[in-house]
Design an enzyme around this catalytic site. Structure first.
Site, PDB file in Angstrom:
ATOM      1  N   SER A  11       0.942  -1.313  -0.063  1.00 34.69           N
ATOM      2  CA  SER A  11      -0.066   0.154   0.009  1.00 34.69           C
ATOM      3  C   SER A  11       0.710   1.116  -0.089  1.00 34.69           C
ATOM      4  O   SER A  11       0.448   2.270  -0.385  1.00 34.69           O
ATOM      5  CB  SER A  11      -0.769   0.191   1.274  1.00 34.69           C
ATOM      6  OG  SER A  11      -0.143  -0.132   2.415  1.00 34.69           O
ATOM      7  N   ILE A  12       2.001   1.203   0.774  1.00 32.81           N
ATOM      8  CA  ILE A  12       2.839   2.671   0.727  1.00 32.81           C
ATOM      9  C   ILE A  12       3.315   2.884  -0.867  1.00 32.81           C
ATOM     10  O   ILE A  12       3.573   3.743  -1.092  1.00 32.81           O
ATOM     11  CB  ILE A  12       3.983   2.146   1.704  1.00 32.81           C
ATOM     12  CG1 ILE A  12       3.660   1.852   2.950  1.00 32.81           C
ATOM     13  CG2 ILE A  12       4.969   3.604   1.565  1.00 32.81           C
ATOM     14  CD1 ILE A  12       4.652   1.614   4.197  1.00 32.81           C
TER      15      ILE A  12
END
Length: 244
Positions: A11-12
């Site tokens: 997700s980063i």
């Protein structure tokens, strides 16, 4: 054709094209010089990401990427027995999964620049605060991730990069060099603030510049407008026409 830079991660990475994101900043730096593709998958660990390799990076492709960042570990380091244990991957397997990713990319193109990025540090109190904001009294009593364990995964990531002689970015260590990193760089104890994104951007660009992928040294894909004679524009595009 423009070379491709692929950002592969969890997700980063998926969020890296949001306002202030590190991926968006890289795309801006390489505007008209390289195409920056985001291949981020929120919640994924390295075990699940292995299933994507042949789809995202097919062997035998005529246009393999010039560079790939691999940014996993935040989910692998989730603690067994806590609320996010389904994402947990033992650290030995995590390291081996990263090795398989690098080897696959090298099989696609021996010249590809692969950069390993460690998971960021974890603000445990920030994670608990975030959980309380979502679930109130039903929130977890113990953090599902700890900074100490994230550091173990970061160490293995850096060790593998050294073993394979490829560059790495120790984000876990780099962020903790700044006092107050917990709230400065992390918005929910794990994901990045604009300031946290800026660190990732600077570190990635530093690696690219030290390798052979410096944006400042790359040509534009088509002539700069200053090179176009308004009365004789075709002259600026002669080489393109010859290649048709």
């Amino acid at each position: 054709m423009r070379p491709e830079i692929v950002l592969f991660g969890d997700s980063i990475t998926e969020q890296s094209f949001r306002y202030g994101g590190w991926g968006a900043a890289i795309a801006d730096t390489y505007s008209r010089k390289a195409d920056v593709l985001v291949r981020g998958y929120g919640g994924y660990n390295t075990r699940w990401a292995l299933f994507l390799l042949h789809h995202l990076f097919p062997i035998g492709s005529g246009t393999p990427p010039a560079a790939v960042t691999i940014f996993f570990g935040a989910n692998d380091a989730a603690l067994s027995g806590r609320t996010s244990e389904r994402q947990h991957v033992p650290v030995e397997e995590y390291k081996e999964n990263l090795r398989r990713m690098v080897q696959h990319l090298k099989d696609c193109s021996p010249s590809v620049l692969v950069v390993l990025i460690t998971p960021p540090p974890v603000d445990e109190e920030g994670r608990k605060e975030y959980a309380r904001s979502l679930y109130g009294d039903k929130a977890m009593k113990l953090p599902e991730r700890t900074n100490e364990v994230a550091g173990v995964y970061a160490t293995q990531c850096v060790d593998l990069a050294r073993e394979l002689d490829i560059p790495s970015i120790n984000l876990w260590s780099k962020m903790q060099e700044t006092e107050g990193w917990q709230k400065t760089f992390l918005g929910d104890g794990l994901h990045l603030t604009p300031e946290g994104n800026a660190i990732v951007y600077r570190e990635v660009i530093k690696v690219f510049d030290e390798a052979w992928l410096s944006a400042a040294k790359m040509p534009y894909d088509f002539p700069h407008h200053s090179e176009i004679d308004a009365k004789n524009p075709e002259k600026a595009f002669e080489q393109l026409c010859l290649g048709m």
